[in-house]
Design a protein around this motif. Structure first.
Motif, PDB file in Angstrom:
ATOM      1  N   ASN A 136      -5.064  -5.936 -13.450  1.00 51.08           N
ATOM      2  CA  ASN A 136      -5.887  -6.228 -12.229  1.00 51.08           C
ATOM      3  C   ASN A 136      -6.766  -5.294 -11.863  1.00 51.08           C
ATOM      4  O   ASN A 136      -6.412  -4.557 -10.831  1.00 51.08           O
ATOM      5  CB  ASN A 136      -4.810  -6.543 -10.961  1.00 51.08           C
ATOM      6  CG  ASN A 136      -5.372  -6.896  -9.891  1.00 51.08           C
ATOM      7  OD1 ASN A 136      -5.991  -7.995  -9.965  1.00 51.08           O
ATOM      8  ND2 ASN A 136      -4.867  -6.668  -8.766  1.00 51.08           N
ATOM      9  N   ALA A 160     -13.980  -2.089  -2.591  1.00 47.17           N
ATOM     10  CA  ALA A 160     -13.212  -1.041  -2.245  1.00 47.17           C
ATOM     11  C   ALA A 160     -12.922  -1.310  -0.956  1.00 47.17           C
ATOM     12  O   ALA A 160     -11.652  -0.690  -0.381  1.00 47.17           O
ATOM     13  CB  ALA A 160     -13.961   0.359  -2.564  1.00 47.17           C
ATOM     14  N   ALA A 163     -10.350  -4.631  -0.900  1.00 49.26           N
ATOM     15  CA  ALA A 163      -9.322  -4.382  -1.729  1.00 49.26           C
ATOM     16  C   ALA A 163      -8.990  -3.197  -2.318  1.00 49.26           C
ATOM     17  O   ALA A 163      -9.298  -3.031  -3.659  1.00 49.26           O
ATOM     18  CB  ALA A 163      -9.561  -5.461  -2.811  1.00 49.26           C
ATOM     19  N   PRO A 164      -8.750  -2.197  -1.561  1.00 51.67           N
ATOM     20  CA  PRO A 164      -8.583  -0.808  -1.896  1.00 51.67           C
ATOM     21  C   PRO A 164      -7.680  -0.471  -2.952  1.00 51.67           C
ATOM     22  O   PRO A 164      -7.579   0.389  -3.757  1.00 51.67           O
ATOM     23  CB  PRO A 164      -8.219  -0.246  -0.559  1.00 51.67           C
ATOM     24  CG  PRO A 164      -7.665  -0.818   0.339  1.00 51.67           C
ATOM     25  CD  PRO A 164      -8.166  -2.410  -0.014  1.00 51.67           C
ATOM     26  N   GLY A 165      -6.690  -1.585  -3.157  1.00 55.41           N
ATOM     27  CA  GLY A 165      -5.729  -1.281  -4.308  1.00 55.41           C
ATOM     28  C   GLY A 165      -6.304  -1.705  -5.596  1.00 55.41           C
ATOM     29  O   GLY A 165      -5.208  -1.254  -6.772  1.00 55.41           O
ATOM     30  N   VAL A 166      -7.260  -2.119  -5.770  1.00 58.30           N
ATOM     31  CA  VAL A 166      -7.673  -2.764  -7.164  1.00 58.30           C
ATOM     32  C   VAL A 166      -8.334  -1.758  -7.895  1.00 58.30           C
ATOM     33  O   VAL A 166      -9.232  -0.743  -7.147  1.00 58.30           O
ATOM     34  CB  VAL A 166      -8.643  -3.775  -7.025  1.00 58.30           C
ATOM     35  CG1 VAL A 166      -9.314  -4.130  -8.282  1.00 58.30           C
ATOM     36  CG2 VAL A 166      -7.848  -5.186  -6.365  1.00 58.30           C
ATOM     37  N   THR A 167      -7.944  -1.461  -9.050  1.00 57.92           N
ATOM     38  CA  THR A 167      -8.433  -0.366  -9.799  1.00 57.92           C
ATOM     39  C   THR A 167      -9.828  -0.631 -10.415  1.00 57.92           C
ATOM     40  O   THR A 167     -10.136  -1.708 -10.652  1.00 57.92           O
ATOM     41  CB  THR A 167      -7.756   0.132 -11.275  1.00 57.92           C
ATOM     42  OG1 THR A 167      -6.365   0.309 -10.827  1.00 57.92           O
ATOM     43  CG2 THR A 167      -8.302   0.926 -12.211  1.00 57.92           C
ATOM     44  N   ARG A 168     -10.888   0.359 -10.185  1.00 59.32           N
ATOM     45  CA  ARG A 168     -12.394   0.243 -10.325  1.00 59.32           C
ATOM     46  C   ARG A 168     -12.622   1.038 -11.642  1.00 59.32           C
ATOM     47  O   ARG A 168     -13.008   2.184 -11.193  1.00 59.32           O
ATOM     48  CB  ARG A 168     -13.110   0.299  -9.054  1.00 59.32           C
ATOM     49  CG  ARG A 168     -12.891  -0.791  -8.260  1.00 59.32           C
ATOM     50  CD  ARG A 168     -13.649  -0.513  -6.575  1.00 59.32           C
ATOM     51  NE  ARG A 168     -13.060   0.704  -6.064  1.00 59.32           N
ATOM     52  CZ  ARG A 168     -13.550   1.863  -5.749  1.00 59.32           C
ATOM     53  NH1 ARG A 168     -14.602   1.892  -6.428  1.00 59.32           N
ATOM     54  NH2 ARG A 168     -12.856   2.723  -5.182  1.00 59.32           N
ATOM     55  N   GLY A 182     -13.420   7.077  -5.656  1.00 64.52           N
ATOM     56  CA  GLY A 182     -12.068   6.319  -6.000  1.00 64.52           C
ATOM     57  C   GLY A 182     -12.408   5.662  -7.133  1.00 64.52           C
ATOM     58  O   GLY A 182     -11.132   4.961  -7.615  1.00 64.52           O
ATOM     59  N   VAL A 482      -5.446  -9.464  -4.805  1.00 59.14           N
ATOM     60  CA  VAL A 482      -5.419  -8.579  -3.674  1.00 59.14           C
ATOM     61  C   VAL A 482      -3.819  -8.229  -3.377  1.00 59.14           C
ATOM     62  O   VAL A 482      -3.124  -8.990  -3.131  1.00 59.14           O
ATOM     63  CB  VAL A 482      -5.878  -8.865  -2.705  1.00 59.14           C
ATOM     64  CG1 VAL A 482      -6.231  -7.942  -1.500  1.00 59.14           C
ATOM     65  CG2 VAL A 482      -7.553  -9.293  -2.971  1.00 59.14           C
TER      66      VAL A 482
END
Length: 482
Positions: A136, A160, A163-168, A182, A482
């Protein structure tokens, strides 16, 4: 005798030492970066420490961009500097480097085992079709990893926030590329890069997907593209080439969604890339959101420009028949003739092959991370056939079009979708002298009607909320969790 060695204590450095009085200066000079050594000595011997990292425009210190650097040792008048002994290739954490005589070659931190056709093919087999579950995460790439900018950057910032928990993950050519806070940098061609691209549920890119790529079940590719086109693209380029047609169709089949700035661009891009039966989102350019709400104060300060200076941004497009930026303008002469600071912004395709322009009141910003910030800082734009014209018009500020090669470009290199001279919202000139006269005599009222028509056609959705709408659609359609 002059000696040299690499060191990784406290970060990658090149340490040069020698006998005799301390040099006046020791520098590494590349096409886009320069490093000055900290020197010390006793009078009989000296040592110069050159960090293999640099900070530009007030940003963070980052590893040097890949490329060649001249090691310049300046001694007191009349003394000749001796070239140091060569230092073999070394992996230095954030980069790899080797010194041959007075030339330092810097490369990305790729294990030599993978830095070959066979090595890349092995990584492709390992990760492109791996059966493991998708992650994800979002894989971002802008201009083939040369920077982290454009529409992908604006989408990253909104994602970001929501959905701050999503890895980018951000694809970068090397670790000199500044990425958003981040995010995780993955160097093009590394095992981490192959894994991230092959496993991320969502890919957001603004140009072709390089190397071999096949979407896995469940993966989604959002192609944001990088501008509204004036010049002909893809299947519309002059001359019929079956191999080009096959490559274009193969590429566009990798995309699930295509983003367009306006209805005109949607129509052109859909046909040029044979993308007629899949979704085209006409939402404006996310990269232009900042142009409606931001200002150029911070960028001017970072570039060392006083608030009351007039700033001209010269940003021509690239040419298919040359690798470096066009030289139709002498930026120092233009600055003097117009009493302005001239920012020189080469196309991303000229970043690696060119060198920074220099001169009084001239700032080369080809390597500046984000074009949108430059558009905010500029008082006027000088361009030719670049899609930046469709972005800058969001600001309502003056534009000038310097097109000395228009017949060649229109008739042989690319061709146009419409008559620029008939519709341009600013003066179209052929020589630098005409450009200077146009800048001096600028009368916004003379092009007010054309400017309004231009913005009505090309900027109806550039309202400061494009990234919000695009990310909303990404989340609503479940492209990531999310």
């Amino acid at each position: 005798m002059t000696d040299a060695r690499f060191c990784t204590d406290g970060g990658a450095t090149l340490i040069v030492s020698g006998a005799g009085p301390m040099p006046v200066s020791v520098e590494l000079v590349g096409s886009r970066a320069r490093v000055v050594a900290a020197t010390s000595g006793s009078g009989k011997t000296w040592t110069a420490v050159l960090p293999l990292r640099a900070s530009r425009w007030g940003g963070a210190e980052l590893p040097l961009p890949a490329g060649e650097y001249d090691l310049r040792i300046e001694l007191a008048a009349g003394a000749a500097a001796e070239a140091p002994a060569s230092v073999p290739l070394a992996q230095l954490g954030s980069l790899r480097a080797e010194l041959s005589s007075s030339t330092l070659t810097v490369g990305p931190p790729i294990d030599p085992a993978y830095d070959s056709g066979e090595g890349q093919a092995a990584l492709d087999r390992r990760y492109a079709t791996r059966p493991a579950a998708l992650e994800n995460a979002v894989f971002f790439e802008s201009f083939y990893g040369r920077n982290a900018s454009c529409n992908p950057l604006a989408i990253d910032r909104e994602l970001a926030r929501r959905a701050p928990g999503v890895t980018r993950y951000w694809s970068v050519v090397d670790l000199s590329v500044q990425i958003p806070e981040g995010a995780v940098a993955v160097v093009d061609g590394s095992p981490e890069w192959w894994r991230a691209r092959g496993s991320a549920r969502l890919l957001v890119v603004n140009d072709w997907l390089r190397r071999t790529f096949a979407r896995r079940p469940g993966q989604v590719v959002v192609q944001t593209w990088h501008g509204t086109p004036l010049k002909r693209l893809a299947l519309h380029r002059p001359g019929f080439h079956p191999r080009r047609m096959a490559a274009v169709i193969k590429e566009s089949r990798r995309w699930n969604v295509l983003l367009a700035q306006n209805p005109y661009a949607a129509r052109i891009l859909g046909k040029a890339y044979a993308f007629l039966s899949r979704p085209i989102w006409v939402e404006g350019h996310p990269r232009n959101d900042i142009l409606t709400v931001g200002d150029g104060v911070a960028t001017r300060a970072a570039l060392g420009i006083a608030p009351d200076e007039r700033v001209l941004l010269y940003a021509p497009t690239w040419r298919d028949d040359r690798t470096e930026m066009v030289d139709f303008v002498d930026p120092a002469a233009l600055a003097e003739a117009t009493d302005s600071v001239v920012l020189v912004r080469g196309h991303s395709r000229t970043l690696l092959s060119g060198r920074d322009a220099e001169g009084p009141r001239v700032v080369d910003v080809t390597g500046f991370p984000d074009t949108s910030q430059l558009l905010l800082a500029a008082d006027a734009l000088i361009t030719d056939y670049s899609s930046v014209m469709f972005d800058f018009s969001v600001t309502g500020k003056p534009m000038f079009f310097l097109v000395p090669d228009i017949e060649h470009y229109r008739g042989q290199l690319r061709g146009f979708y419409f008559d620029l001279a008939a519709h341009a919202p600013g003066p179209v000139v052929r020589t630098e002298a005409e450009l200077v006269a146009a800048v001096r005599d600028d009368d916004p009222a003379a092009f007010a009607a054309k400017y309004t028509q231009w913005r009505d056609k090309f900027n109806p959705r550039d309202d400061g909320r494009a990234a919000e709408r695009v990310v909303g659609r990404i989340l609503d359609q479940g492209f990531i969790q999310v």
